[in-house]
Design a protein around this motif. Structure first.
Motif, short mmCIF file in Angstrom:
data_model
loop_
_atom_site.label_atom_id
_atom_site.label_comp_id
_atom_site.label_asym_id
_atom_site.label_seq_id
_atom_site.Cartn_x
_atom_site.Cartn_y
_atom_site.Cartn_z
N PRO A 145 98.63 12.79 74.69
CA PRO A 145 99.42 12.31 75.50
C PRO A 145 98.97 11.04 75.88
O PRO A 145 97.78 10.73 76.00
N TRP A 146 99.90 10.04 76.29
CA TRP A 146 99.54 8.75 76.66
C TRP A 146 99.15 8.79 78.13
O TRP A 146 100.06 9.61 78.93
N SER A 173 111.38 15.81 80.35
CA SER A 173 110.84 17.06 81.17
C SER A 173 111.51 17.11 82.19
O SER A 173 111.43 18.19 82.91
N CYS A 174 112.05 16.06 82.74
CA CYS A 174 112.76 15.91 84.11
C CYS A 174 113.92 15.38 84.07
O CYS A 174 114.34 14.67 83.13
N THR A 222 113.97 16.74 89.16
CA THR A 222 113.69 18.26 88.76
C THR A 222 113.41 18.32 87.18
O THR A 222 113.70 17.56 86.59
N THR A 223 112.60 19.39 87.03
CA THR A 223 112.27 19.70 85.91
C THR A 223 113.36 20.32 84.77
O THR A 223 114.23 21.12 85.64
N LEU A 224 113.32 20.03 83.71
CA LEU A 224 114.39 20.55 82.78
C LEU A 224 113.92 21.85 82.16
O LEU A 224 114.77 22.68 81.61
N ARG A 225 112.52 22.11 82.20
CA ARG A 225 111.85 23.19 81.48
C ARG A 225 110.56 23.52 82.08
O ARG A 225 110.35 22.49 82.91
N ASP A 226 109.80 24.49 81.76
CA ASP A 226 108.71 24.65 82.06
C ASP A 226 107.70 23.46 81.55
O ASP A 226 107.85 23.11 80.46
N VAL A 227 106.91 23.01 82.62
CA VAL A 227 105.89 21.90 82.22
C VAL A 227 104.64 22.59 82.37
O VAL A 227 104.12 23.17 83.34
N GLU A 243 100.60 17.89 81.76
CA GLU A 243 101.79 17.36 81.01
C GLU A 243 102.26 16.01 81.77
O GLU A 243 102.48 16.31 82.88
N GLU A 244 102.52 15.05 81.08
CA GLU A 244 103.34 14.15 81.83
C GLU A 244 104.61 14.41 82.05
O GLU A 244 105.31 14.77 81.18
#
Length: 127
Positions: A1-2, A66-67, A83-88, A92-93
């Motif tokens: 990850p960056w 992710s959001c 808000t998140t779109l999935r479990d993070v 994780e960035e």
């Protein structure tokens, strides 16, 4: 990850390698549009995060975010909520699709996306 600084360095190096010296605006504002078909009628809300912003204004772009940004009413006032779109996963960035649009091919080409996703558009702008 960056990490943020690494990502900015990579963007600058890529732009130099491709001979792109963009004059891109900073994207601190959002326009939220309510369509004509909404029973309440057409509406437009402009948000300028250069004047007042939260942590979401430093989120990076991703073509597979992710959001997402949602409009919420808090104590009778409109607010933007990330808000998140999935479990993070831990560490994780957090990212979102900037959904910024340009009519300039030069600007589009200079706005290099480094999200690395298989469905990456190659630019953080829509053209």
């Amino acid at each position: 990850p960056w990490r943020w600084g690494e990502k900015m360095d990579a963007i600058e190096k890529t732009q130099q390698r491709l001979g792109l010296r963009p004059n891109l605006p900073d994207f601190y504002n959002m326009a939220l549009e309510r369509p004509h078909v909404d029973p309440r009628g057409y509406g437009m809300l402009f948000v300028d995060a250069s004047r007042k912003a939260g942590l979401g204004s430093s989120f990076s772009h991703s073509c597979d975010p992710s959001c997402e940004v949602r409009v919420a009413a808090v104590s009778g006032q409109l607010s933007l909520a990330m808000t998140t779109l999935r479990d993070v996963e831990r560490g994780e960035e957090l990212t979102f699709d900037y959904n910024a649009v340009t009519e300039s091919l030069t600007e589009y080409s200079a706005a290099v996306c480094l999200c690395g996703h298989s469905s990456c558009r190659g630019s953080f702008l829509h053209f």
